[in-house]
Design a protein around this motif. Sequence first.
Motif, short mmCIF file in Angstrom:
data_model
loop_
_atom_site.label_atom_id
_atom_site.label_comp_id
_atom_site.label_asym_id
_atom_site.label_seq_id
_atom_site.Cartn_x
_atom_site.Cartn_y
_atom_site.Cartn_z
N ASP A 149 45.35 -1.12 -0.81
CA ASP A 149 46.24 0.03 -0.69
C ASP A 149 45.47 1.30 -0.34
O ASP A 149 45.96 2.15 0.41
CB ASP A 149 47.01 0.24 -2.00
N VAL A 150 44.27 1.42 -0.88
CA VAL A 150 43.44 2.59 -0.60
C VAL A 150 42.79 2.50 0.78
O VAL A 150 42.74 3.47 1.53
CB VAL A 150 42.36 2.75 -1.69
N LEU A 151 42.31 1.30 1.14
CA LEU A 151 41.46 1.16 2.32
C LEU A 151 42.22 0.98 3.63
O LEU A 151 41.76 1.40 4.69
CB LEU A 151 40.50 -0.02 2.13
N LEU A 152 43.38 0.36 3.56
CA LEU A 152 44.09 0.04 4.80
C LEU A 152 44.38 1.25 5.69
O LEU A 152 44.25 1.15 6.92
CB LEU A 152 45.39 -0.71 4.49
N PRO A 153 44.78 2.40 5.13
CA PRO A 153 45.01 3.55 6.02
C PRO A 153 43.78 3.94 6.84
O PRO A 153 43.91 4.39 7.98
CB PRO A 153 45.42 4.66 5.05
N PHE A 154 42.60 3.77 6.27
CA PHE A 154 41.37 4.11 6.99
C PHE A 154 41.07 3.08 8.09
O PHE A 154 40.46 3.39 9.10
CB PHE A 154 40.19 4.18 6.01
N HIS A 155 41.50 1.84 7.86
CA HIS A 155 41.23 0.79 8.84
C HIS A 155 42.01 1.01 10.13
O HIS A 155 41.67 0.44 11.17
CB HIS A 155 41.56 -0.58 8.24
N GLY A 156 43.04 1.82 10.07
CA GLY A 156 43.79 2.12 11.29
C GLY A 156 42.95 2.84 12.33
O GLY A 156 43.29 2.83 13.52
N ALA A 157 41.83 3.45 11.90
CA ALA A 157 40.96 4.15 12.84
C ALA A 157 39.99 3.22 13.55
O ALA A 157 39.26 3.64 14.45
CB ALA A 157 40.16 5.23 12.09
N ALA A 158 39.98 1.94 13.15
CA ALA A 158 39.00 1.01 13.71
C ALA A 158 39.21 0.77 15.19
O ALA A 158 38.26 0.56 15.95
CB ALA A 158 39.05 -0.31 12.95
N GLY A 159 40.45 0.79 15.64
CA GLY A 159 40.72 0.58 17.06
C GLY A 159 40.53 -0.86 17.47
O GLY A 159 40.83 -1.79 16.73
N ARG A 160 39.99 -1.06 18.64
CA ARG A 160 39.87 -2.40 19.23
C ARG A 160 38.94 -3.29 18.42
O ARG A 160 37.89 -2.86 17.95
CB ARG A 160 39.36 -2.27 20.66
N ILE A 161 39.35 -4.55 18.26
CA ILE A 161 38.53 -5.54 17.55
C ILE A 161 37.59 -6.21 18.55
O ILE A 161 37.99 -6.59 19.64
CB ILE A 161 39.43 -6.59 16.87
N ALA A 162 36.33 -6.36 18.16
CA ALA A 162 35.32 -6.92 19.06
C ALA A 162 35.32 -8.44 19.03
O ALA A 162 35.67 -9.07 18.02
CB ALA A 162 33.94 -6.41 18.67
N GLU A 163 34.88 -9.02 20.11
CA GLU A 163 34.55 -10.44 20.15
C GLU A 163 33.10 -10.61 19.68
O GLU A 163 32.27 -9.71 19.85
CB GLU A 163 34.69 -10.98 21.57
N PRO A 164 32.76 -11.74 19.06
CA PRO A 164 31.39 -11.95 18.60
C PRO A 164 30.34 -11.73 19.69
O PRO A 164 29.24 -11.23 19.42
CB PRO A 164 31.40 -13.40 18.11
N GLU A 165 30.67 -12.11 20.92
CA GLU A 165 29.71 -11.97 22.03
C GLU A 165 29.36 -10.51 22.30
O GLU A 165 28.26 -10.22 22.78
CB GLU A 165 30.29 -12.62 23.29
#
Length: 243
Positions: free
Chosen positions: A196-212
């Motif tokens: 509940d605390v952390l999820l709002p901050f995760h919205g700033a992460a943007g695009r998810i990377a591929e391992p490569e």
Amino acid sequence: MAVIVTGAGSGIGRATALAFAAQGAPVLIADLNAEGAAQTAKLADGPTVTVVGDLSEQAVVDRVVATAAEEFGGITTLINNAGVMDSMSPVGQVGDAEWERIIRINLTAPFMLTRAALPHLLAGGGGTIVNVASEAGLRGSAAGAAYTAAKHGVIGLTRSLAVTYRERGLRTNAVAPGGVVTSIMSGLSLNQEGMDVLLPFHGAAGRIAEPEQIAAAIMFLASDAAAHVNGVILPVDWGWSAI
């Protein structure tokens, strides 16, 4: 170059091991999962050797280093990638068992492996170490208390190594990924208060990377193109750390 890649049975570790193998480097594939390690070895385009075991155990660490040195005649590159995620728990709800497991696998294991590999790296003139830290090592809002503390520790270990051994030819850097398409969260029971605390901050992460994409940054830091790069913590996070 002879390379050790930990956590090479999947995700970032597999992508990194395959990238080194594609360049002709012999690679030691270390992972807890025997099936995953074997699959990486099967996919690799080059010489590999596999060691299966828990890298938080000194005996396994010693076996990894001894096997790489014996099979390849030395060690030039160490990639400390293996890690596990926490339950996103805040400090007040982190149990001793979770704390000790997360710290031991994510911080103590890279320390032990580095300590064991150092004589071989220095004997060859220094070589390179690349540690896989995290966006959680740069801020307090990307993970739970245990994982955050561990990844901050990885960054401190990286910088200490960079200063201590630079005159002996060793370069130590780290990547700090943001969100990546891996299985690190698989099977976790997440703490609701922490989420509940952390999820709002995760919205700033943007695009998810591929391992490569993370592997490409690791390859750069380990390469001669980064010959004057030492002690750097390189965010690979689509600008998350810039917000």
